[in-house]
Design a protein around this motif. Structure first.
Motif, PDB file in Angstrom:
ATOM      1  N   GLU A   1       0.825  -1.198   0.000  1.00  0.00           N
ATOM      2  CA  GLU A   1       0.000   0.000   0.000  1.00  0.00           C
ATOM      3  C   GLU A   1       0.861   1.251   0.000  1.00  0.00           C
ATOM      4  O   GLU A   1       0.571   2.240  -0.691  1.00  0.00           O
ATOM      5  CB  GLU A   1      -0.929  -0.004   1.216  1.00  0.00           C
ATOM      6  CG  GLU A   1      -2.074  -1.006   1.094  1.00  0.00           C
ATOM      7  CD  GLU A   1      -2.950  -1.014   2.328  1.00  0.00           C
ATOM      8  OE1 GLU A   1      -2.567  -0.354   3.323  1.00  0.00           O
ATOM      9  OE2 GLU A   1      -4.008  -1.678   2.314  1.00  0.00           O
ATOM     10  N   ALA A   2       1.959   1.226   0.774  1.00  0.00           N
ATOM     11  CA  ALA A   2       2.859   2.383   0.789  1.00  0.00           C
ATOM     12  C   ALA A   2       3.509   2.585  -0.583  1.00  0.00           C
ATOM     13  O   ALA A   2       3.599   3.717  -1.091  1.00  0.00           O
ATOM     14  CB  ALA A   2       3.925   2.194   1.860  1.00  0.00           C
ATOM     15  N   LEU A   3       3.943   1.472  -1.148  1.00  0.00           N
ATOM     16  CA  LEU A   3       4.560   1.582  -2.476  1.00  0.00           C
ATOM     17  C   LEU A   3       3.554   2.036  -3.537  1.00  0.00           C
ATOM     18  O   LEU A   3       3.882   2.860  -4.402  1.00  0.00           O
ATOM     19  CB  LEU A   3       5.157   0.230  -2.875  1.00  0.00           C
ATOM     20  CG  LEU A   3       6.357  -0.227  -2.045  1.00  0.00           C
ATOM     21  CD1 LEU A   3       6.765  -1.632  -2.466  1.00  0.00           C
ATOM     22  CD2 LEU A   3       7.531   0.733  -2.213  1.00  0.00           C
ATOM     23  N   TYR A   4       2.314   1.510  -3.427  1.00  0.00           N
ATOM     24  CA  TYR A   4       1.290   1.915  -4.392  1.00  0.00           C
ATOM     25  C   TYR A   4       0.946   3.395  -4.252  1.00  0.00           C
ATOM     26  O   TYR A   4       0.644   4.081  -5.234  1.00  0.00           O
ATOM     27  CB  TYR A   4       0.030   1.073  -4.227  1.00  0.00           C
ATOM     28  CG  TYR A   4       0.081  -0.254  -4.925  1.00  0.00           C
ATOM     29  CD1 TYR A   4       0.637  -0.351  -6.194  1.00  0.00           C
ATOM     30  CD2 TYR A   4      -0.420  -1.405  -4.348  1.00  0.00           C
ATOM     31  CE1 TYR A   4       0.699  -1.570  -6.854  1.00  0.00           C
ATOM     32  CE2 TYR A   4      -0.355  -2.625  -4.998  1.00  0.00           C
ATOM     33  CZ  TYR A   4       0.211  -2.705  -6.256  1.00  0.00           C
ATOM     34  OH  TYR A   4       0.272  -3.910  -6.895  1.00  0.00           O
ATOM     35  N   GLY A   5       1.007   3.905  -2.991  1.00  0.00           N
ATOM     36  CA  GLY A   5       0.766   5.332  -2.789  1.00  0.00           C
ATOM     37  C   GLY A   5       1.787   6.178  -3.529  1.00  0.00           C
ATOM     38  O   GLY A   5       1.447   7.168  -4.186  1.00  0.00           O
TER      39      GLY A   5
ATOM     40  N   ARG B   1       1.097   5.873  -7.247  1.00  0.00           N
ATOM     41  CA  ARG B   1      -0.038   6.685  -7.703  1.00  0.00           C
ATOM     42  C   ARG B   1       0.345   8.167  -7.775  1.00  0.00           C
ATOM     43  O   ARG B   1      -0.056   8.870  -8.713  1.00  0.00           O
ATOM     44  CB  ARG B   1      -1.212   6.493  -6.750  1.00  0.00           C
ATOM     45  CG  ARG B   1      -1.847   5.109  -6.813  1.00  0.00           C
ATOM     46  CD  ARG B   1      -3.169   5.092  -6.070  1.00  0.00           C
ATOM     47  NE  ARG B   1      -3.710   3.761  -6.001  1.00  0.00           N
ATOM     48  CZ  ARG B   1      -3.552   2.928  -4.963  1.00  0.00           C
ATOM     49  NH1 ARG B   1      -2.842   3.330  -3.908  1.00  0.00           N
ATOM     50  NH2 ARG B   1      -4.071   1.722  -4.979  1.00  0.00           N
ATOM     51  N   GLN B   2       1.118   8.643  -6.778  1.00  0.00           N
ATOM     52  CA  GLN B   2       1.555  10.035  -6.817  1.00  0.00           C
ATOM     53  C   GLN B   2       2.423  10.296  -8.045  1.00  0.00           C
ATOM     54  O   GLN B   2       2.269  11.314  -8.737  1.00  0.00           O
ATOM     55  CB  GLN B   2       2.336  10.360  -5.528  1.00  0.00           C
ATOM     56  CG  GLN B   2       2.773  11.822  -5.437  1.00  0.00           C
ATOM     57  CD  GLN B   2       1.608  12.777  -5.349  1.00  0.00           C
ATOM     58  OE1 GLN B   2       0.530  12.402  -4.867  1.00  0.00           O
ATOM     59  NE2 GLN B   2       1.792  13.998  -5.813  1.00  0.00           N
ATOM     60  N   GLN B   3       3.323   9.362  -8.307  1.00  0.00           N
ATOM     61  CA  GLN B   3       4.163   9.516  -9.500  1.00  0.00           C
ATOM     62  C   GLN B   3       3.332   9.442 -10.770  1.00  0.00           C
ATOM     63  O   GLN B   3       3.604  10.172 -11.731  1.00  0.00           O
ATOM     64  CB  GLN B   3       5.243   8.432  -9.504  1.00  0.00           C
ATOM     65  CG  GLN B   3       6.279   8.596  -8.397  1.00  0.00           C
ATOM     66  CD  GLN B   3       7.295   7.473  -8.389  1.00  0.00           C
ATOM     67  OE1 GLN B   3       7.172   6.515  -9.155  1.00  0.00           O
ATOM     68  NE2 GLN B   3       8.291   7.578  -7.520  1.00  0.00           N
ATOM     69  N   ASP B   4       2.317   8.561 -10.766  1.00  0.00           N
ATOM     70  CA  ASP B   4       1.447   8.479 -11.950  1.00  0.00           C
ATOM     71  C   ASP B   4       0.723   9.800 -12.191  1.00  0.00           C
ATOM     72  O   ASP B   4       0.584  10.247 -13.340  1.00  0.00           O
ATOM     73  CB  ASP B   4       0.424   7.357 -11.786  1.00  0.00           C
ATOM     74  CG  ASP B   4       1.064   5.985 -11.931  1.00  0.00           C
ATOM     75  OD1 ASP B   4       2.170   5.925 -12.496  1.00  0.00           O
ATOM     76  OD2 ASP B   4       0.459   4.996 -11.492  1.00  0.00           O
TER      77      ASP B   4
ATOM     78  N   LYS C   1       0.194  14.540 -15.426  1.00  0.00           N
ATOM     79  CA  LYS C   1       0.200  16.001 -15.551  1.00  0.00           C
ATOM     80  C   LYS C   1       1.245  16.442 -16.563  1.00  0.00           C
ATOM     81  O   LYS C   1       0.991  17.295 -17.426  1.00  0.00           O
ATOM     82  CB  LYS C   1       0.487  16.627 -14.187  1.00  0.00           C
ATOM     83  CG  LYS C   1       0.392  18.144 -14.185  1.00  0.00           C
ATOM     84  CD  LYS C   1       0.587  18.693 -12.776  1.00  0.00           C
ATOM     85  CE  LYS C   1       0.488  20.223 -12.778  1.00  0.00           C
ATOM     86  NZ  LYS C   1       0.695  20.780 -11.422  1.00  0.00           N
ATOM     87  N   LYS C   2       2.428  15.822 -16.472  1.00  0.00           N
ATOM     88  CA  LYS C   2       3.481  16.147 -17.448  1.00  0.00           C
ATOM     89  C   LYS C   2       3.052  15.749 -18.867  1.00  0.00           C
ATOM     90  O   LYS C   2       3.303  16.492 -19.831  1.00  0.00           O
ATOM     91  CB  LYS C   2       4.773  15.414 -17.069  1.00  0.00           C
ATOM     92  CG  LYS C   2       5.427  15.924 -15.778  1.00  0.00           C
ATOM     93  CD  LYS C   2       5.971  17.328 -15.958  1.00  0.00           C
ATOM     94  CE  LYS C   2       6.693  17.782 -14.698  1.00  0.00           C
ATOM     95  NZ  LYS C   2       7.196  19.181 -14.827  1.00  0.00           N
ATOM     96  N   GLN C   3       2.431  14.560 -18.973  1.00  0.00           N
ATOM     97  CA  GLN C   3       1.974  14.119 -20.292  1.00  0.00           C
ATOM     98  C   GLN C   3       0.941  15.078 -20.865  1.00  0.00           C
ATOM     99  O   GLN C   3       0.951  15.382 -22.063  1.00  0.00           O
ATOM    100  CB  GLN C   3       1.398  12.713 -20.207  1.00  0.00           C
ATOM    101  CG  GLN C   3       2.436  11.633 -19.990  1.00  0.00           C
ATOM    102  CD  GLN C   3       1.819  10.251 -19.855  1.00  0.00           C
ATOM    103  OE1 GLN C   3       0.621  10.130 -19.637  1.00  0.00           O
ATOM    104  NE2 GLN C   3       2.645   9.223 -19.967  1.00  0.00           N
ATOM    105  N   GLN C   4       0.026  15.583 -19.974  1.00  0.00           N
ATOM    106  CA  GLN C   4      -0.963  16.540 -20.452  1.00  0.00           C
ATOM    107  C   GLN C   4      -0.294  17.819 -20.930  1.00  0.00           C
ATOM    108  O   GLN C   4      -0.665  18.379 -21.967  1.00  0.00           O
ATOM    109  CB  GLN C   4      -1.961  16.837 -19.336  1.00  0.00           C
ATOM    110  CG  GLN C   4      -3.106  17.745 -19.761  1.00  0.00           C
ATOM    111  CD  GLN C   4      -4.108  17.950 -18.645  1.00  0.00           C
ATOM    112  OE1 GLN C   4      -3.910  17.448 -17.533  1.00  0.00           O
ATOM    113  NE2 GLN C   4      -5.174  18.688 -18.919  1.00  0.00           N
TER     114      GLN C   4
END
Length: 809
Positions: free
Chosen positions: A632-636, A639-642, A647-650
């Motif tokens: 869960e910590a790693l997924y958090g 998700r933040q990096q995603d 945002k960068k991709q947009q």
């Protein structure tokens, strides 16, 4: 025996991995477990191939060492996780990804695309200044077409080119064609009806359309010229020659030959505009797209599906959809997926084929395009039909179609020469040309799939039904039985694959299964997988190590069984096969000891990995926590990096949109400048022509009035000299000028005298020549008269004439 010779005895279709590929961990297409179990080692001991035991030992040692190196480097690769991974960004892949997220927005869907663009075989390119469809181009029927029903296409997006399927049914009323319907077309329909009555599920696999047509000649006679044209159109529809088209295509249960009722049309914005809409819908739903990722291996394990890319990327997912083309699947072979695809699927893949529908795309002048209708029949060895875009959308673009594989061997220059000869185009009317070569495109290896004469009636259906119960499913135009070959078939297969991912094999979502409807399997390492103290990478290591050791032990046990069952024939001495097998058994026993040592080393390496893992967890402060909390910590963080990446991709997409707008503005400005430059060039050429004409006229007038001006100036100078008599210098200058005039007059007088003398000389020569001619004429008359007198018997007159001739001489 060398290493290359050893690898030559492997039943493996791909090349040997390099050391760099092994160290980088990018060699999943070189399935080492498959190498161990598919080698011809058993055949070696049975005397089928001449490879000694030492060479076989070297082979397995090399494989084991490569496997160990893979374990050491596997943690160096990039790894992504997703709920669904889709291989291929064509129509099927984009549709499947969008449909999954439409139903379950919380899922993570990852799409891997080999190219740097989406759309697959919906591909457009520039031919000169015109954009052309190099791949799929037609909407085959508008009545009931799912692309129109689902709102992806609208009536204003299409340009009807024929009232119905012109390839199967000939020209419709109102079609712009070089050929019209005739009574012979009705005879062709009767032939097809007779073929349909002769085909069926119990029918004739292995029998071609050409053979079926020969059977109809007994009752309907040989093919007429109009029927031969219809046969060419039919072959273009199926994408191959009549010798390869199977009679099962006329089976009423096999489908509707791939089209829908109503007009057949092309898209105003090109076929790639449809791909752009699908891509936009998928990105709006949140599909993650990775470009430039060539998938080289897929493996199912108890945790899901692991997809390996040549770049080193490794993706884990619960479900995978493979939308690669039929040509790519045939090239990759059964070992591409581990465990291998079922035998029914492999047999279907071996019988189905990719066709070679290619086009010569011609950008021509408007005057040349206006000479042709939309459809023109061509009777040649390679090319059979011309499609003209000019009457539909005003583009001076034409397409010549071929289904003969040898046609794609031509270069663009040769294709242009063939097109000019077939169409009678004048020099300069062809502005640009491009020959498509789909059989040479490595990510397609053909235009679209087809059922050949060797195909079974359920081969296409087997590609779907044969993968039931697996986490990996197939999609694409080659998996849709009814509309095989069209991009609407790819669209429908993408919808089907999404439903399978959401519902699972039972068709009832969530019934005793995971979120995608497929219950996790229990394997030999399932107990190890449940241990919360083992990381994901170590779990994979345990699973792979167990599989590798198990496969190696089974293989060596088979060798031992063959050796132990061998009987020793008597009286053959030490060179007998029995003694050779005995020696091989001794070498095998030594080899098993070596394998045991390797196995112990592998287990020790695994233990060291677990120790390093625990030390890392203690250092990172997660010791004692469950695997779920750690994930869960790693997924958090992920998700933040995603979010940041999205945002960068947009931002990048917005910048790309602005750059595209600027490029369009620059292109518009360049076109305007080009137009102005062309107008200026024409005006400049016209002006130069007028200057040359004026210069010639002025030169003629100047020559005509030179003598007049000369005389006028001479008289003027003479008058001035008389008036300015008192000025000596001027008088001398005037006298000098008068001298010049006098000399010029004398010169002209001398020239006139010379001309007269020459004329007199010429006249004298003419008179002498005339006199000589007269003398010869008189002599000839005397001779003729003498001959005439002698012929008449007047000897005296003849003698007088001879004497007169002698006297004149």
């Amino acid at each position: 025996m060398t290493d290359d010779e050893i690898y030559g005895h492997l039943d493996f279709v791909v090349a040997r991995p390099s050391i760099d590929e092994i160290r980088q961990g990018n060699f999943w297409r070189f399935d080492l477990v498959a190498i161990l179990v598919s080698t011809r080692g058993l055949g070696v001991l049975e005397g089928k191939t001449e490879v000694d035991s030492q060479s076989f030992r070297t082979l397995t040692t090399m494989a084991a060492e490569a496997l160990l190196e893979r374990f050491e480097s596997m943690h160096m690769d990039e790894e992504l996780s997703a709920d669904v991974v889709i291989i291929g960004g064509g129509v099927a892949g984009l549709t499947c990804s969008e449909r999954v997220l439409r139903a379950r927005p919380e899922l993570q869907v990852l799409l891997l695309e080999w190219q740097d663009r989406l759309g697959g075989r919906l591909c457009s390119l520039k031919v000169g200044d015109v954009t052309a469809d190099a791949g799929a181009a037609w909407v085959h029927g508008t009545d009931g077409n799912p692309l129109l029903l689902d709102g992806l296409l609208h009536k204003e997006d299409i340009l009807p080119s024929s009232g119905h399927n012109i390839w199967l049914h000939g020209a419709a009323g109102g079609d712009s064609c070089s050929f019209l319907r005739s009574p012979e077309d009705d005879l062709w329909e009767r032939r097809l009806a007779q073929l349909g009555s002769a085909a069926g599920r119990a029918g004739v696999p292995g029998k071609s359309l050409q053979e079926g047509l020969r059977d109809t000649e007994a009752t309907l006679g040989p093919l007429s010229e109009a029927e031969a044209r219809r046969l060419r159109l039919l072959q273009l529809w199926f994408g191959t020659s009549a010798e390869e088209i199977g009679m099962l295509e006329w089976d009423s249960e096999h489908g509707s030959m791939g089209d829908y009722p109503g007009p057949h049309a092309v898209l105003k914005g090109g076929a790639e505009s449809l791909a752009a809409r699908l891509a936009a819908d998928a990105k709006r739903r949140g599909v993650q797209v990775r470009f430039g990722e060539e998938v080289v291996h897929m493996r199912e394990d108890p945790a899901g599906v692991v997809v390996h890319c040549r770049s080193g990327l490794r993706c884990r997912a619960t479900w995978a959809v493979l939308t690669a083309s039929l040509g790519v699947l045939k090239k990759l072979g059964p070992s591409f997926i581990d465990p291998a695809m079922p035998a029914t699927v492999q047999r279907a893949l071996s019988r189905l084929q990719m066709c070679h529908y290619n086009k010569i795309l011609l950008a021509v002048t408007e005057k040349a395009a206006a000479r042709f209708p939309v459809w023109t029949d061509i009777d040649s060895s390679y090319f059979w039909q011309l499609f003209n875009y000019w009457p539909l959308n005003g583009k001076a673009l034409m397409s010549i179609a071929s289904v003969i594989p040898e046609a794609q061997e031509m270069c663009d220059k040769e294709a242009q020469e063939v097109a000019e000869k077939l169409l009678g185009l004048l020099p300069g009317e062809v502005l640009a040309v491009h020959m498509t070569r789909w059989g040479q495109v490595e990510w397609a290896l053909g235009s679209y799939s087809m059922s050949t004469k060797d195909a079974e009636w359920d081969d296409v259906r087997s590609l779907v039904s044969g993968m039931e119960g697996r986490r990996i499913r197939l999609a694409g135009e080659h998996t849709h039985e009814e509309h095989q070959g069209g991009f609407h078939a790819a669209y429908l297969s993408g919808i089907r694959a999404a439903e399978e991912a959401l519902q699972g094999p039972s068709g009832r979502p969530g019934e005793g299964q995971g979120f995608l409807g497929l219950q996790a399997e229990s394997g030999p390492c399932s107990s190890a997988m449940k241990n919360d103290d083992v990381s994901e990478g170590s779990r994979e290591l345990v699973d792979l190590s167990a599989e590798a050791v198990s496969s190696l032990g089974i293989h060596l046990a088979q060798i031992g069984q063959i050796i132990s069952k061998s009987q020793l024939p008597p009286n053959r001495g030490e060179k007998s096969s029995a003694h050779k097998l005995k020696n091989s058994l001794e070498m095998y026993q030594g080899y098993t000891d070596e394998v045991q040592r390797r196995r112990m080393e592998l287990e020790q390496k695994m233990a060291d990995d677990f120790a390093r893992l625990k030390a890392w967890r203690a250092q990172s402060g997660t010791e004692g926590k469950g695997l779920v909390e750690e994930l869960e910590a790693l997924y958090g963080k992920v998700r933040q990096q995603d979010k940041e990446i999205k945002k960068k991709q947009q931002q990048i997409e917005e910048e790309q949109a602005r750059v595209k707008e600027l490029e369009e503005a620059v292109a518009l400005r360049d076109r305007k400048w080009d137009s102005l430059a062309e107008d200026y060039g024409k005006k400049l050429a016209k002006m130069r022509k007028e200057i040359v004409e004026r210069g010639g006229l002025c030169s003629w007038l100047q020559c005509a009035f030179d003598e007049i001006r000369f005389k006028w100036k001479a008289a003027e100078e003479k008058e001035k000299l008389k008036i300015e008599h008192h000025q000596r210098m001027r008088k001398a200058r005037a006298q000098a000028r008068l001298d010049v005039i006098a000399r010029e007059r004398k010169k002209r007088l001398i020239q006139a005298c010379m001309v007269a003398l020459q004329e007199e000389s010429i006249e004298g020569r003419h008179e002498k020549h005339l006199e000589e001619l007269r003398r010869r004429h008189d002599d000839e008359i005397l001779v003729m008269n003498a001959q005439l007198a002698q012929a008449l018997g007047d000897e005296e007159k003849a003698k007088e004439l001879v004497q007169e001739q002698v006297r004149r001489a």
